[in-house]
Design a protein around this motif. Structure first.
Motif, PDB file in Angstrom:
ATOM      1  N   MET A   1       1.853  31.921  15.012  1.00  0.00           N
ATOM      2  CA  MET A   1       1.545  32.413  16.347  1.00  0.00           C
ATOM      3  C   MET A   1       2.799  32.943  17.053  1.00  0.00           C
ATOM      4  N   GLN A   2       3.941  32.252  16.839  1.00  0.00           N
ATOM      5  CA  GLN A   2       5.182  32.712  17.452  1.00  0.00           C
ATOM      6  C   GLN A   2       5.546  34.114  16.973  1.00  0.00           C
ATOM      7  N   GLY A   4       3.599  36.601  16.091  1.00  0.00           N
ATOM      8  CA  GLY A   4       2.794  37.592  16.798  1.00  0.00           C
ATOM      9  C   GLY A   4       3.313  37.832  18.205  1.00  0.00           C
ATOM     10  N   TRP A   5       3.790  36.764  18.854  1.00  0.00           N
ATOM     11  CA  TRP A   5       4.345  36.886  20.200  1.00  0.00           C
ATOM     12  C   TRP A   5       5.666  37.641  20.173  1.00  0.00           C
ATOM     13  N   LYS A  84      -5.618  37.555  25.542  1.00  0.00           N
ATOM     14  CA  LYS A  84      -5.250  38.533  24.524  1.00  0.00           C
ATOM     15  C   LYS A  84      -5.991  39.853  24.715  1.00  0.00           C
ATOM     16  N   SER A 130       1.529  38.372  28.376  1.00  0.00           N
ATOM     17  CA  SER A 130       2.207  37.854  27.183  1.00  0.00           C
ATOM     18  C   SER A 130       3.103  36.669  27.539  1.00  0.00           C
ATOM     19  N   TYR A 133       1.829  33.022  27.333  1.00  0.00           N
ATOM     20  CA  TYR A 133       1.733  32.308  26.062  1.00  0.00           C
ATOM     21  C   TYR A 133       2.892  31.337  25.844  1.00  0.00           C
ATOM     22  N   LEU A 137       3.643  27.917  23.126  1.00  0.00           N
ATOM     23  CA  LEU A 137       4.309  28.280  21.883  1.00  0.00           C
ATOM     24  C   LEU A 137       5.404  27.308  21.481  1.00  0.00           C
ATOM     25  N   PRO A 201       0.121  41.370  17.484  1.00  0.00           N
ATOM     26  CA  PRO A 201      -0.360  40.308  18.385  1.00  0.00           C
ATOM     27  C   PRO A 201      -1.868  40.308  18.551  1.00  0.00           C
ATOM     28  N   ARG A 204      -2.789  38.219  15.559  1.00  0.00           N
ATOM     29  CA  ARG A 204      -2.162  36.919  15.341  1.00  0.00           C
ATOM     30  C   ARG A 204      -2.268  35.933  16.505  1.00  0.00           C
ATOM     31  N   LEU A 205      -2.463  36.420  17.715  1.00  0.00           N
ATOM     32  CA  LEU A 205      -2.490  35.520  18.867  1.00  0.00           C
ATOM     33  C   LEU A 205      -3.910  35.060  19.183  1.00  0.00           C
ATOM     34  N   PRO A 206      -4.073  33.847  19.705  1.00  0.00           N
ATOM     35  CA  PRO A 206      -5.400  33.397  20.140  1.00  0.00           C
ATOM     36  C   PRO A 206      -5.784  34.078  21.448  1.00  0.00           C
TER      37      PRO A 206
END
Length: 442
Positions: A1-2, A4-5, A84, A130, A133, A137, A201, A204-206
């Motif tokens: 997840m990191q 994607g951020w 997202k 963003s 998040y 994270l 992202p 990959r991000l929720p």
């Protein structure tokens, strides 16, 4: 997840670097000058302003509009959990507006202003979402490191595209292009870059950011405790009232909004200052900004390391002293001396990334759980590309004096006041007041 951020910073930094910092300011100013009357003025919406002030005024106007959009969107995101979807939606709107800058030529300064407004609002909203998040994270003791790494990714991505654009601009004759066409391609490339890498992202991000969900609502628009939620405007009004319950968070936010407005104005107006006051060629301007990007990668990581030892607050205060020294040297810098301009760029890069990365991570500790997007929307009022007080002061100073040196030195007030206010913030007490765990070093 990191990851994607991090890539989200890599993607949107192209707009901040290629568009706002390097190419659009001087180019849009030249377009406005082509449309100016004999007195050097343009007349958007019936107003009379100097052509040289059109770009900073437009930046300031776009940010004023973005404030309302960010706050409403942040409230909606926290209420629905669709961080997202909203973040990426605004990213793609901004990228399309940026690609549209390819058609900015001749005397179409109004087109350039309109595209800048849409792109900058979209950029501001997307980045604010963003930031929400970050609390989810990393643990409290890891946030300075994660935030600094995110900024390093941003500077690396923005710098890589800038290298390609520098090569295109310097070699435009070999490609059969005039300089104006080369600039328009560079502007459009930032939009394309932004759109392409936003896919990461998106995958990959929720959907939901942060560490705690907001209270669920039923079909009638009421929360589980029976309180009505009659839309984002009402929710926003409640957020504003609730923020007064955390005055120490607001005090930190006031300090940040002040000193970071100065930082962002220096960054966004540096190319204009370099071209109009110091007589730098476009190639020298791009090279200087590229130096900022490269040095800022190391600067962000270095100040992140320093913060682990001495705490984020003291490290930020030290960086603000560095900003004051840098700004003073910029005021006295001789014209037509690229070597001095490059040295100034390195000084900016050294303090730029770290001061912003640490400010973001420190603020993440001061947010009540479940309100990340709302609070970061207030925070984003003054962040990369979205400052408004600084450009307004910068533009007014030039409007009154006709000197960009007077305009640049007027920004000192933001750093001095921001330093003084931040010095008074009891960070540990502020974190405890919102109910968050206190990191080992502050």
């Amino acid at each position: 997840m990191q990851f994607g951020w991090y890539v989200n910073d890599w993607a949107n930094a192209a707009f901040s670097t290629t568009v706002l910092t390097v190419f659009l300011g001087p180019y849009l100013t030249s377009v406005a000058k082509d449309a100016a009357d004999a007195a050097g003025n343009v007349h958007p919406l019936g107003l009379t302003i100097r052509a040289g002030s059109f770009f900073p005024y437009t930046v300031s106007f776009s940010v004023l509009l973005s404030v309302a959009v960010m706050l409403l969107t942040g409230t909606l995101a926290d209420r629905t959990g669709r961080h997202k979807e909203l973040m990426c939606g605004f990213a793609y709107l901004g990228s399309l507006a940026t690609m549209g800058m390819f058609f900015l030529q001749g005397d179409r300064y109004l087109l350039g202003g309109a595209l800048l407004v849409v792109a900058n609002i979209s950029y501001a909203v997307s980045v604010a979402l963003s930031y929400a998040y970050l609390p989810g994270l990393a643990s409290p003791d890891e946030r300075d490191k994660v935030s600094s790494k995110g900024w390093a990714y941003g500077y690396a991505g923005g710098g890589l595209l800038l290298i390609a654009n520098l090569a295109l601009f310097q070699g435009h004759d070999a490609f059969g292009l005039d300089s104006g066409t080369a600039v328009r391609i560079c502007l459009a490339s930032a939009g394309l870059w932004w759109a392409l890498f936003t896919v990461v992202p998106l995958l990959r991000l929720p959907s939901r950011a942060g560490v705690a969900p907001r209270p669920a609502t039923d079909g009638a628009g009421a929360t589980a405790d029976g309180k009505p939620t009659t839309g984002s405007l009402r929710e926003l009004a409640r957020t504003l009232r609730r923020m007064r319950e955390h005055p120490l968070t607001l005090l930190y936010l006031a300090a940040f909004l002040c000193y970071n407005d100065g930082i962002q104005t220096v960054v966004s107006q540096a190319s204009l200052y370099g071209s109009e006051e110091l007589g730098m060629e476009q190639t020298s301007l791009v090279t200087a900004v590229l130096l900022v990007q490269v040095v800022a990668i190391g600067g962000a990581l270095l100040l992140g390391r320093i913060a682990q030892r001495y705490g984020a607050k003291r490290t930020i205060l030290g960086s603000l002293v560095g900003w004051v020294v840098t700004l003073a040297l910029g005021y006295f810098m001789p014209a037509h001396q690229p070597a001095w301009f490059y040295a100034l760029a390195c000084m900016i890069g050294l303090v730029l990334g770290g001061s912003q990365a640490l400010s973001r991570s420190l603020f993440s500790h001061l947010i009540p759980p479940g309100r990340e997007a709302e609070y970061f929307s207030f925070y984003k009022v003054s962040d990369r590309g979205t400052s408004w007080m600084g450009p307004l002061v910068f533009g007014l100073a030039y409007q009154l004096t006709g000197s960009y040196r007077s305009a640049i030195i007027s920004l000192l007030i933001f750093f001095v006041i921001g330093f003084a206010v931040l010095l008074k913030v009891p960070v540990r007490r502020a974190i405890e007041a919102v109910g968050n765990p206190v990191p080992e070093r502050l």
